[in-house]
Design an enzyme around this catalytic site. Structure first.
Site, mmCIF file in Angstrom:
data_model
loop_
_atom_site.group_PDB
_atom_site.id
_atom_site.type_symbol
_atom_site.label_atom_id
_atom_site.label_comp_id
_atom_site.label_asym_id
_atom_site.label_seq_id
_atom_site.Cartn_x
_atom_site.Cartn_y
_atom_site.Cartn_z
ATOM 1 N N GLU A 174 18.555 34.575 16.796
ATOM 2 C CA GLU A 174 19.475 33.963 17.758
ATOM 3 C C GLU A 174 20.304 35.044 18.464
ATOM 4 O OE1 GLU A 174 22.011 31.125 15.905
ATOM 5 O OE2 GLU A 174 22.712 30.269 17.787
ATOM 6 N N GLY A 203 28.865 26.093 17.846
ATOM 7 C CA GLY A 203 29.706 25.188 17.099
ATOM 8 C C GLY A 203 29.685 25.508 15.607
ATOM 9 N N THR A 206 28.221 32.037 14.975
ATOM 10 C CA THR A 206 28.555 32.927 16.092
ATOM 11 C C THR A 206 27.816 34.241 15.912
ATOM 12 O OG1 THR A 206 30.372 33.824 17.402
ATOM 13 C CG2 THR A 206 30.668 33.896 15.024
HETATM 14 O O1 IDP Z 1 32.681 21.639 27.886
HETATM 15 C C1 IDP Z 1 32.863 22.138 26.787
HETATM 16 N N1 IDP Z 1 34.117 22.504 26.374
HETATM 17 C C2 IDP Z 1 34.366 23.061 25.174
HETATM 18 N N2 IDP Z 1 33.405 23.316 24.289
HETATM 19 C C3 IDP Z 1 32.156 22.977 24.626
HETATM 20 C C4 IDP Z 1 31.807 22.376 25.862
HETATM 21 N N3 IDP Z 1 30.460 22.167 25.888
HETATM 22 C C5 IDP Z 1 29.989 22.630 24.717
HETATM 23 N N4 IDP Z 1 31.013 23.085 23.961
HETATM 24 C C6 IDP Z 1 30.962 23.673 22.619
HETATM 25 O O2 IDP Z 1 30.060 24.757 22.606
HETATM 26 C C7 IDP Z 1 29.526 24.885 21.301
HETATM 27 C C8 IDP Z 1 28.032 24.919 21.428
HETATM 28 O O3 IDP Z 1 27.506 25.144 20.182
HETATM 29 P P1 IDP Z 1 25.990 24.787 19.829
HETATM 30 O O4 IDP Z 1 25.782 23.325 19.891
HETATM 31 O O5 IDP Z 1 25.112 25.618 20.672
HETATM 32 O O6 IDP Z 1 25.972 25.193 18.316
HETATM 33 P P2 IDP Z 1 25.221 26.368 17.510
HETATM 34 O O7 IDP Z 1 24.873 27.430 18.503
HETATM 35 O O8 IDP Z 1 26.217 26.839 16.505
HETATM 36 O O9 IDP Z 1 24.041 25.713 16.895
HETATM 37 C C9 IDP Z 1 30.035 23.674 20.505
HETATM 38 O O10 IDP Z 1 31.159 24.058 19.758
HETATM 39 C C10 IDP Z 1 30.462 22.707 21.588
HETATM 40 O O11 IDP Z 1 31.487 21.850 21.159
HETATM 41 CA CA CA Z 2 24.129 27.694 20.545
#
Ligand code: IDP
Ligand code: CA
Length: 500
Positions: A174, A203, A206
């Site tokens: 990743e 989410g 990182t």
């Molecule tokens: O419009 C937004 N405002 C604030 N946070 C957002 C928005 N759209 C997505 N996010 C956040 O971005 C992050 C995306 O993480 P993802 O779903 O890619 O998780 P991962 O990469 O840990 O699997 C999540 O914390 C989600 O809440």
């Molecule tokens: Ca992601």
């Protein structure tokens, strides 16, 4: 008169054979020029496509990439054609109802069917990569995670694309693919320029990835990824912190504050006057915090805000272990990290949060940004809701925590200082393509970045080569015949005036 006729008869231009040879010669030259012209004409309309689904912890997004078909030989520039945000939560949230993980993808997949020309469907590769949400579910409940994948596979195979599989990416992949994406889109790889580091905040996890200045890979080989791209060698440092995405970090912060099982907490990371009721079971339902669940606790607790940046930083600091480090240098939790180096692109939630707070302007100093976040946090919740009536309340309530978390993670976690912080750019996209791991993932799986540079022009295909060869041979024979027929007449021609 007879001499004139004789000269006329001997003149090769008056021989039918010569005329035929000349006509064929002209036709051959015209054919050669036409074939070469058609072959090398840029075919603007013809593209090939690839689809990647990013199954993140919070939601799934579909990306369609396109590249010029005639430059299939690894040289065409790939760009994002379309993206689609899947409605609802991430696939890991469907652990109890796996079929729904599959059906949730239908709408975006139908959009992809419309976006990719029908005649390209069958040859269009389709990948699904899942990240930290599925990593956590897999750790917690392997059976449930397998069922989610089964449902997702079934749903994706119903579409006419060339399905290439669904899998969980490792944190290292990743991080590394995010770095490839950023540097590919910036054209840094092909040109062998200094690379940009990549910071991805999800989410649930990182990632930090960059090429360090002086890098002793042997110190921590698991953090090293070696690449050879376009003839250049890169020794990349990368690390993914599971549970340190912003949603799981918030859980850890709340877990820290509720460790004794109180009925109410006053949280410095939320606005003054903010107040909600939260459920203990829901909060502790994640491998990131489950082991810390208090033995004795009520069903719910009241979560109220205090809006104090410095105290919020104290809470966030408690999520990091700065004590143990068996290497020359560490970020946190005993993880090796060389000093940060060069410019960085920070994307995904880094961008969402900083963009909401209006802090993506590169000229702002770390101090200005910190003061802004501190001031934002101390603003009462009612006022915040009035200023941003259209923003989703869940996101809105969390921006104070998220902003403080980002600043603490970058400065105290990764050791960015005032000077190196100014080299971080908060970005959503580069040249129209979203920053994230998906493009790098596809580039890797389709072998679109050659290890070696190819300076010579792309090889024309076999048909083109044969046609050109035949025409050139024909021309050679014609020229030879032409010269021979002239040689048979020239000596006599030159003697004619003497006879007269
Ligand atoms: O419009 C937004 N405002 C604030 N946070 C957002 C928005 N759209 C997505 N996010 C956040 O971005 C992050 C995306 O993480 P993802 O779903 O890619 O998780 P991962 O990469 O840990 O699997 C999540 O914390 C989600 O809440
Ligand atoms: Ca992601």
């Amino acid at each position: 008169m007879s001499a004139q006729r004789e000269m006329k008869e001997k003149n090769p231009w008056h021989k039918p054979l010569t005329i035929i040879i000349t006509v064929i010669g002209v036709i051959a030259i015209v054919a050669l020029v036409t074939v070469a012209g058609l072959q090398n004409r840029p075919v603007f309309q013809k593209y090939k496509y690839g689809i990647v689904l990013d199954a993140g912890s919070s939601h799934t997004a579909l990306y369609i990439y396109k590249w010029p078909a005639e430059k299939d030989n690894n040289t065409g520039r790939i760009e994002q054609k379309h993206s689609c945000k899947v409605k609802g939560k991430g696939i890991s949230s469907y652990a109890a109802v796996p079929e729904k993980a599959g059906t949730s993808l239908t709408e975006c997949m139908q959009e992809a069917e419309m976006q990719v020309p029908a005649w390209r469907h069958q040859e269009t590769p389709l990948y699904l990569g899942a990240t930290a949400g599925m990593r956590l579910l897999n750790m917690e409940n392997k059976v449930a995670s397998d069922k989610v994948f089964e449902a997702v596979e079934k749903a994706l195979q119903r579409f006419p694309f060339s399905y290439q599989g669904a899998r969980i990416l490792s944190g290292q992949e990743e991080g590394a693919f995010g770095w490839v994406t950023v540097n590919y889109l910036d054209d840094r790889l092909k040109q062998g320029l200094q690379t940009t580091g990549a910071l991805d905040l999800g989410g649930a996890s990182t990632q930090i990835s960059f090429v360090p200045h002086e890098y002793d890979i042997s110190e921590s080989p698991s953090n090293a990824v070696a690449f050879q791209l376009y003839g250049n060698y890169y020794n990349l440092y990368t690390h993914s912190f599971l549970c340190y995405g912003k949603d799981q970090a918030l859980r850890m912060a709340l877990a820290h504050q509720t460790r004794s099982g109180p009925i109410a907490i006053s949280d410095p990371c939320f606005h003054p006057d903010y107040s909600v009721t939260r459920n203990y079971n829901t909060l502790y339902d994640s491998p990131c915090v489950s082991e810390r669940k208090p033995k004795v606790a009520p069903l719910n607790f009241t979560h109220t805000g205090e809006g104090n940046f410095l105290q919020c930083q104290e809470v966030i600091r408690s999520l990091f272990n700065f004590k143990s480090c068996k290497y020359s240098k560490c970020s946190f939790n005993g993880i090796f990290q060389p000093p940060v180096q060069g410019s960085f692109g920070a994307f995904s939630a880094y961008y969402f949060v900083m963009n909401f707070l209006n802090l993506t302007d590169g000229s702002m100093s770390l101090e200005t940004i910190t003061n802004y976040v501190a001031n934002y946090c101390s603003t009462p919740w009612d006022q915040i809701k009035k200023v941003y009536p259209d923003i989703n309340e869940k996101y809105l309530a969390e921006y104070c925590f998220s902003g403080t978390y980002i600043l603490t993670l970058l400065t105290e976690g990764y050791n960015f200082n005032t000077e190196t912080f100014s080299k971080i750019k908060f970005i959503k996209e580069i040249k129209g393509s979203d920053a994230g791991w998906t493009l790098g993932y596809m580039l890797n799986l389709t072998n679109m970045i050659p290890a070696e540079t190819k300076d010579s022009p792309p090889l024309p295909h076999a048909g083109y080569v044969s046609i050109v060869t035949v025409i050139v041979l024909l021309l050679f024979i014609l020229v030879t015949l032409f010269i021979l027929s002239f040689r048979s007449i020239w000596p006599k021609c030159s003697k004619e005036p003497q006879i007269v």
